[in-house]
Design a protein around this motif. Structure first.
Motif, PDB file in Angstrom:
ATOM      1  N   ASN A 102      85.770  75.664  10.237  1.00 30.98           N
ATOM      2  CA  ASN A 102      85.294  76.669  11.190  1.00 30.98           C
ATOM      3  C   ASN A 102      84.349  77.661  10.522  1.00 30.98           C
ATOM      4  O   ASN A 102      83.343  78.061  11.106  1.00 30.98           O
ATOM      5  CB  ASN A 102      86.476  77.430  11.806  1.00 30.98           C
ATOM      6  CG  ASN A 102      86.843  76.921  13.181  1.00 30.98           C
ATOM      7  OD1 ASN A 102      86.167  77.240  14.159  1.00 30.98           O
ATOM      8  ND2 ASN A 102      87.881  76.104  13.250  1.00 30.98           N
ATOM      9  N   VAL A 103      84.698  78.076   9.309  1.00 31.30           N
ATOM     10  CA  VAL A 103      83.890  79.088   8.627  1.00 31.30           C
ATOM     11  C   VAL A 103      82.652  78.449   7.969  1.00 31.30           C
ATOM     12  O   VAL A 103      81.596  79.085   7.861  1.00 31.30           O
ATOM     13  CB  VAL A 103      84.741  79.871   7.595  1.00 31.30           C
ATOM     14  CG1 VAL A 103      83.930  80.984   6.951  1.00 31.30           C
ATOM     15  CG2 VAL A 103      85.985  80.452   8.273  1.00 31.30           C
ATOM     16  N   CYS A 104      82.791  77.174   7.578  1.00 27.25           N
ATOM     17  CA  CYS A 104      81.628  76.465   6.999  1.00 27.25           C
ATOM     18  C   CYS A 104      80.547  76.229   8.067  1.00 27.25           C
ATOM     19  O   CYS A 104      79.354  76.172   7.748  1.00 27.25           O
ATOM     20  CB  CYS A 104      82.046  75.098   6.442  1.00 27.25           C
ATOM     21  SG  CYS A 104      82.950  75.188   4.905  1.00 27.25           S
ATOM     22  N   THR A 116      76.973  71.436  -0.852  1.00 22.88           N
ATOM     23  CA  THR A 116      78.304  71.492  -0.217  1.00 22.88           C
ATOM     24  C   THR A 116      79.243  72.447  -0.959  1.00 22.88           C
ATOM     25  O   THR A 116      79.976  73.223  -0.341  1.00 22.88           O
ATOM     26  CB  THR A 116      78.923  70.076  -0.179  1.00 22.88           C
ATOM     27  OG1 THR A 116      77.946  69.211   0.400  1.00 22.88           O
ATOM     28  CG2 THR A 116      80.190  70.040   0.647  1.00 22.88           C
ATOM     29  N   ASP A 117      79.218  72.383  -2.289  1.00 25.34           N
ATOM     30  CA  ASP A 117      80.122  73.244  -3.078  1.00 25.34           C
ATOM     31  C   ASP A 117      79.900  74.714  -2.775  1.00 25.34           C
ATOM     32  O   ASP A 117      80.847  75.492  -2.647  1.00 25.34           O
ATOM     33  CB  ASP A 117      79.886  73.033  -4.587  1.00 25.34           C
ATOM     34  CG  ASP A 117      80.488  71.734  -5.046  1.00 25.34           C
ATOM     35  OD1 ASP A 117      81.130  71.071  -4.212  1.00 25.34           O
ATOM     36  OD2 ASP A 117      80.318  71.391  -6.233  1.00 25.34           O
ATOM     37  N   ALA A 118      78.622  75.097  -2.673  1.00 27.28           N
ATOM     38  CA  ALA A 118      78.285  76.507  -2.425  1.00 27.28           C
ATOM     39  C   ALA A 118      78.751  76.924  -1.033  1.00 27.28           C
ATOM     40  O   ALA A 118      79.228  78.049  -0.834  1.00 27.28           O
ATOM     41  CB  ALA A 118      76.774  76.714  -2.565  1.00 27.28           C
ATOM     42  N   THR A 122      81.575  79.789  -0.461  1.00 23.42           N
ATOM     43  CA  THR A 122      81.283  80.981   0.348  1.00 23.42           C
ATOM     44  C   THR A 122      82.299  81.132   1.478  1.00 23.42           C
ATOM     45  O   THR A 122      82.833  82.221   1.706  1.00 23.42           O
ATOM     46  CB  THR A 122      79.858  80.886   0.951  1.00 23.42           C
ATOM     47  OG1 THR A 122      78.942  80.728  -0.118  1.00 23.42           O
ATOM     48  CG2 THR A 122      79.482  82.139   1.732  1.00 23.42           C
ATOM     49  N   ALA A 123      82.586  80.026   2.162  1.00 28.93           N
ATOM     50  CA  ALA A 123      83.547  80.074   3.279  1.00 28.93           C
ATOM     51  C   ALA A 123      84.917  80.517   2.770  1.00 28.93           C
ATOM     52  O   ALA A 123      85.578  81.362   3.394  1.00 28.93           O
ATOM     53  CB  ALA A 123      83.634  78.716   3.954  1.00 28.93           C
TER      54      ALA A 123
END
Ligand SMILES: Nc1ncnc2c1ncn2[C@@H]1O[C@H](COP(=O)(O)OP(=O)(O)OP(=O)(O)O)[C@@H](O)[C@H]1O
Ligand SMILES: [Mg+2]
Length: 251
Positions: A102-104, A116-118, A122-123
Motif C-alpha cells: 500500500n505504501v510502495c 525496488t530496494d529504495a 522508503t515505504a
C-alpha cells in the motif's frame, strides 16, 4: 507570512442551481496546522477536493504552493499532486495489497526510476515513522485494527514527502482513545516535517482547537469565521456559539 493555499472568489455548483461553495475566500498559511470546521454539508470535503484538484471550480481561482491549478494540464496536475498527501476518513487502503505494498504504491507510480530496494526502504521508513511495527508489514488491511489502518494511511500519504498534508475527518467514528492517538499523530507528524502545512477537516471540536493553530469555520459554502482559539471563544456570532456549545457538550 507565505500561504500554502490561496483561494479567491471560489464558487461551485454541481447542478447549475445550488451553490455548494459561494464566494469563498481563504488563505491557508504555510508551515502551520489549519483546521476546517463546520456543520455537516457546509462544503468542507468539496473544498478539500478543490485544493487537491479533484473537483473543478465553477468560477474563482485556487493557487496551491504558488501555482494556479487552472493553468495546469491534466498531466501536470497528476504530477503536481505529489506535493499533496491525503488521509481520508476510512484510510481508503487497497484491500488486496499488504501494508507495505500500500505504501510502495504511490512511490512506484511517481518515482519511476527508483530501484525496488529504495522504494521498499522508503515505504518501511514511512511506516515506522507512523508508528507501525515491522511485524505487521505483510498483513492485509482486513487483518489490522482501526488505529493501525490509520497509521498505514498516514504512511501512504507521507510516502512522497508532501509539502501539504490533508486530512478529511481523520477521527470520525473512532473511540476516544484512538481519537487522541490520531490527533497526536497529526501533531507529531507535522512537527517532524518542519515547514510542511497540514489541513485537517474535522467534526471533532476538541481536535480542531487542540491540533490546529489556525481555525476556519465554514457555513453555507463560505467562510464564517477564521482565527485562533480566542477568536472563536470570543465570537458573538450565534452559529459559532452554538457550534462550540454542541461540540464541547458531547465530550
Ligand atoms: N459530487 C457531487 N455532486 C453533487 N453534489 C455534491 C457532490 N459532492 C458534494 N455535493 C454536495 O455538496 C454539499 C457539501 O458537501 P460536503 O461533502 O463538502 O459536506 P461536508 O461539509 O464535508 O459535510 P460532512 O461534515 O457531513 O462531511 C452537500 O450538499 C453535498 O450533497
Ligand atoms: Mg465531509
Amino acid at each position: 507570512m507565505k500561504n500554502a493555499v490561496e483561494i479567491h472568489s471560489l464558487n461551485k455548483t454541481f447542478d447549475g442551481m445550488d451553490y455548494v461553495l459561494k464566494n469563498l475566500n481563504l488563505n491557508i498559511p504555510e508551515g502551520h496546522i489549519t483546521t476546517i470546521i463546520g456543520f455537516s454539508g457546509t462544503g468542507k470535503s468539496v473544498l478539500l477536493k478543490h485544493i487537491l484538484g479533484l473537483v473543478q471550480p465553477s468560477s474563482g481561482r485556487i493557487c496551491v504552493l504558488g501555482k494556479d491549478l487552472a493553468a495546469m494540464s491534466p498531466e501536470e496536475l497528476i504530477d503536481f499532486r505529489c506535493h499533496l498527501g491525503v488521509l481520508f476518513q476510512h484510510a481508503a487502503l487497497f484491500d488486496d495489497m499488504t501494508v507495505l505494498e500500500n505504501v510502495c504504491f504511490p512511490i512506484i507510480e511517481h518515482r519511476r526510476n527508483w530501484e525496488t530496494d529504495a522504494i521498499i526502504e522508503t515505504a518501511a521508513r514511512k511506516l515506522k515513522d507512523s508508528g507501525m511495527e515491522e511485524k505487521h508489514f505483510h498483513k492485509l488491511p482486513s487483518e489490522l485494527s482501526g488505529g493501525q489502518r490509520k497509521r498505514v494511511g498516514l504512511a501512504r500519504a507521507l510516502a512522497l514527502d508532501p509539502e501539504i498534508l490533508l486530512y478529511d475527518e481523520p477521527t470520525t467514528g473512532l473511540d476516544p482513545i484512538l481519537t487522541e492517538m490520531v490527533d497526536d499523530l497529526i501533531r507529531t507528524t507535522h512537527d517532524k516535517h518542519p515547514g510542511s502545512t497540514s489541513i485537517v477537516v474535522t467534526h471533532d471540536l476538541h481536535a480542531a482547537f487542540n491540533v490546529g493553530n489556525f481555525i476556519v469555520m465554514l457555513d453555507k459554502g463560505g467562510v464564517l469565521l477564521q482565527g485562533n482559539r480566542d477568536t472563536f471563544f470570543k465570537s458573538d456570532i450565534p452559529l459559532v456559539q452554538s457550534f462550540l456549545e454542541k461540540g464541547f457538550k458531547k465530550e
